[in-house]
Scaffold this motif. Structure first.
Motif, PDB file in Angstrom:
ATOM      1  N   ASP A  34      -7.615  47.854 -40.039  1.00 23.05           N
ATOM      2  CA  ASP A  34      -6.877  48.890 -39.295  1.00 23.05           C
ATOM      3  C   ASP A  34      -5.818  49.643 -40.108  1.00 23.05           C
ATOM      4  O   ASP A  34      -5.029  49.012 -40.813  1.00 23.05           O
ATOM      5  CB  ASP A  34      -6.096  48.270 -38.128  1.00 23.05           C
ATOM      6  CG  ASP A  34      -6.842  47.203 -37.390  1.00 23.05           C
ATOM      7  OD1 ASP A  34      -8.045  47.075 -37.581  1.00 23.05           O
ATOM      8  OD2 ASP A  34      -6.199  46.484 -36.616  1.00 23.05           O
ATOM      9  N   GLN A  50      -4.253  47.027 -42.685  1.00 21.94           N
ATOM     10  CA  GLN A  50      -4.544  45.599 -42.670  1.00 21.94           C
ATOM     11  C   GLN A  50      -5.346  45.257 -43.923  1.00 21.94           C
ATOM     12  O   GLN A  50      -6.369  45.902 -44.219  1.00 21.94           O
ATOM     13  CB  GLN A  50      -5.351  45.251 -41.414  1.00 21.94           C
ATOM     14  CG  GLN A  50      -4.521  45.297 -40.134  1.00 21.94           C
ATOM     15  CD  GLN A  50      -3.611  44.079 -40.033  1.00 21.94           C
ATOM     16  OE1 GLN A  50      -4.038  42.987 -39.739  1.00 21.94           O
ATOM     17  NE2 GLN A  50      -2.320  44.289 -40.278  1.00 21.94           N
ATOM     18  N   ARG A 150      -0.994  41.867 -28.683  1.00 25.11           N
ATOM     19  CA  ARG A 150      -0.775  42.340 -30.052  1.00 25.11           C
ATOM     20  C   ARG A 150      -0.874  43.872 -30.193  1.00 25.11           C
ATOM     21  O   ARG A 150      -1.274  44.560 -29.281  1.00 25.11           O
ATOM     22  CB  ARG A 150      -1.779  41.683 -31.008  1.00 25.11           C
ATOM     23  CG  ARG A 150      -3.234  41.908 -30.685  1.00 25.11           C
ATOM     24  CD  ARG A 150      -4.115  41.167 -31.698  1.00 25.11           C
ATOM     25  NE  ARG A 150      -5.516  41.329 -31.398  1.00 25.11           N
ATOM     26  CZ  ARG A 150      -6.230  40.512 -30.613  1.00 25.11           C
ATOM     27  NH1 ARG A 150      -5.658  39.459 -30.049  1.00 25.11           N
ATOM     28  NH2 ARG A 150      -7.511  40.741 -30.385  1.00 25.11           N
ATOM     29  N   ASP A 151      -0.518  44.325 -31.391  1.00 23.60           N
ATOM     30  CA  ASP A 151      -0.684  45.714 -31.840  1.00 23.60           C
ATOM     31  C   ASP A 151       0.277  46.685 -31.148  1.00 23.60           C
ATOM     32  O   ASP A 151      -0.152  47.627 -30.450  1.00 23.60           O
ATOM     33  CB  ASP A 151      -2.141  46.191 -31.640  1.00 23.60           C
ATOM     34  CG  ASP A 151      -3.153  45.208 -32.218  1.00 23.60           C
ATOM     35  OD1 ASP A 151      -2.787  44.458 -33.141  1.00 23.60           O
ATOM     36  OD2 ASP A 151      -4.301  45.178 -31.728  1.00 23.60           O
ATOM     37  N   GLU A 210      -7.415  46.375 -27.937  1.00 21.22           N
ATOM     38  CA  GLU A 210      -6.629  46.284 -29.159  1.00 21.22           C
ATOM     39  C   GLU A 210      -6.061  47.658 -29.509  1.00 21.22           C
ATOM     40  O   GLU A 210      -6.570  48.694 -29.079  1.00 21.22           O
ATOM     41  CB  GLU A 210      -7.507  45.789 -30.313  1.00 21.22           C
ATOM     42  CG  GLU A 210      -8.100  44.408 -30.057  1.00 21.22           C
ATOM     43  CD  GLU A 210      -8.920  43.876 -31.237  1.00 21.22           C
ATOM     44  OE1 GLU A 210      -8.662  42.756 -31.675  1.00 21.22           O
ATOM     45  OE2 GLU A 210      -9.819  44.601 -31.711  1.00 21.22           O
TER      46      GLU A 210
END
Ligand code: DQQ
Length: 493
Positions: A34, A50, A150-151, A210
């Motif tokens: 990502d 990432q 997350r994120d 996500e």
């Protein structure tokens, strides 16, 4: 040897690996996924990503870092954030970056368990210090059973900070959770921004959303999610709607696919470029086996910047960012040509290369299918077809014959998505080829990301074709594109 930015008859060996893109960003070595922390700071654009420098796959994730003055030519910098603290020792996962009163600030997910963390950057964004009070969100909201947490996507509005966090509610479906803060440190849970209804959605939306992104576009708001879990092929979906009091209300019951490539494009993040533009960068996945990725020593590609707009019909428009024109080298223009079924695939003479921009306008006439053959060998035994299909109202990417290699990798499957043309509408295919990557923009309203891995160095031809009737190629511009990134190598520092 093929020269950068010139048409060529064979694939040049420059950069070592003939499959490695030349103007799309890849990691210096091994794994990239990502895009993270996209931000314009002064004269520079920063793109974190990432990154697993030690191998292929999501392990011990950290934030790689690349910088650009123009959104197109990237330079690698040393890793910005790596695991090490108790709250992120299993990974520094995805997140965003904001300007906190002149201080570059990253908000990311530390693992394990998943908690939200903060780090402050130096003025030039080269050094990062994790906040000593991390995690800033250490516990999940009470009373909810979540599939993930997350994120963070953070933005400032009316003197407060707002966060959209990727999640899912067990037994229900994916969800985006809302948080608010006065100072980026103390966060208050504000309830779900939007939750899916797994099984009741017309498009599969999975069990976990996500990398959410929420931003205004024209007079609407857009919520982008990367939906996964529950056996679906992970894919990017977007909703258009309104956002008020911490709740997103979609205009239509259903999201739409953000890309028709069936999941090659994933986990995009928006870059607010300091002006009004909204640009999206995503992770382009590999199609090859893990073993092949391991042998190649690199995996994962960052997409070109995609410029979003809001149409008067409430649909999202998408084009490549105009900065990409900077890569244009040698140019050729073809004028009107009739395309008939009996001619099969008509090769475009004198044009070759694995790094091309093709901008073609077709009048489909009465043809059933019309489009391009990409990465074509002179005998046509290797080629990838990209075409519009009238009967099923769809755009098709077919790499079934892209490679003579004897493997059964998943990338060989057909990818297709809805594309209906009006009665007199011209089909405009604007395609960017970068060795194994294809990004295609259609009529300013759809895009498709594909991968293909030809084996032959002479699979650099381009063709046009029509089937089931006669179409007209109105015109076609073709450019050989320059390289924009260092091919591999260790980042400085
Ligand atoms: N990739 C990250 C996660 C995110 C996922 C881990 C999406 O933070 O949910 O590398 O590709």
């Amino acid at each position: 040897m093929a020269k950068d930015g010139r048409f060529s008859e064979v694939l040049g060996p420059r950069g070592g690996d003939p499959h490695r893109p030349r103007y799309h960003l890849t990691a210096p070595r091994n794994w990239l996924n990502d895009p993270n922390g996209l931000i314009r700071w002064g004269d520079e654009y920063h793109l974190f990503y990432q990154h697993n420098p030690a191998g292929i796959g999501i392990e011990s994730m950290r934030w790689g870092h690349a910088v650009s003055m123009d959104l197109v030519r990237w330079r690698q910098l040393p890793v910005a954030l790596a695991p090490g603290a108790p709250y992120d020792r299993e990974g520094v996962y995805s997140g965003c970056a904001v300007d906190d009163g002149g201080v570059p600030t990253a908000i990311y997910t530390g693992v394990h368990p998943e908690v939200q963390c903060l780090a402050r950057g130096s003025d030039d964004l080269r050094q990062w210090t994790k906040h000593e009070g991390n995690p800033v969100i250490g516990a999940r909201p009470e009373g909810l059973e979540l599939t993930g947490f997350r994120d963070p996507c953070v933005w400032g509005r009316q003197g407060r900070w707002h966060m959209a966090l990727g999640s899912g509610i067990k037994g229900r479906g994916g969800a985006v959770l809302g948080y608010r803060s006065e100072n980026l440190i103390d966060w208050e849970y504000a309830g779900p921004i939007l939750a899916g209804h797994r099984g009741r959605d017309a498009l599969p939306t999975g069990t976990m959303w996500e990398c959410p992104n929420l931003f205004p576009l024209g007079d609407r708001h857009v919520l982008v999610i990367s939906a996964c879990g529950g056996g679906i092929t992970p894919d990017v979906l977007w909703f258009v709607g309104s956002y008020e009091d911490g709740v997103f209300i979609p205009d239509e019951g259903q999201p739409r696919p953000a890309d028709l490539g069936g999941g090659f494009f994933y986990a995009p993040q928006r870059l607010l470029d300091g002006g009004d533009r909204v640009l999206l960068f995503g992770w382009i996945k590999e199609g090859r086996s893990t073993g092949a990725q391991d042998a190649a020593g690199w995996s994962g590609v960052i997409s070109l910047p995609r410029l979003l707009s809001m149409g008067t019909d409430g649909r999202i428009g998408v084009e490549v960012a105009p900065e990409v024109k900077m890569l244009r080298g040698e140019h050729r223009r073809l004028e009107e040509a009739e395309l008939a079924e009996r001619d099969g695939v008509v090769p475009v003479e004198g044009i070759g290369g694995a790094c091309l921009e093709v901008d073609a306008a077709f009048d489909p006439g009465d043809a059933e299918a019309v489009g391009l053959a990409l990465r074509r060998s002179p005998d046509g035994r290797e080629e990838t077809l990209l075409y519009w299909e009238r009967a099923r109202g769809r755009l098709v990417f077919d790499p079934g014959r892209a490679s003579l290699a004897d493997d059964a990798d998943s990338w060989r499957g057909v990818r297709a998505g809805p594309l209906t043309l009006g009665a007199e509408e011209t089909l405009r295919i604007h395609a960017f080829l970068d060795r194994t990557v294809v990004e295609v923009f259609i009529n300013g309203r759809s895009c498709l990301t594909g991968r293909m891995y030809p084996t032959r160095p002479d699979s650099v031809g381009l063709g046009v074709f029509a089937r089931g009737g006669t179409a007209t190629l109105r015109h076609m511009d073709i450019w050989a594109l320059e390289s924009a990134v260092e091919p591999g190598g260790t980042p400085p520092g």
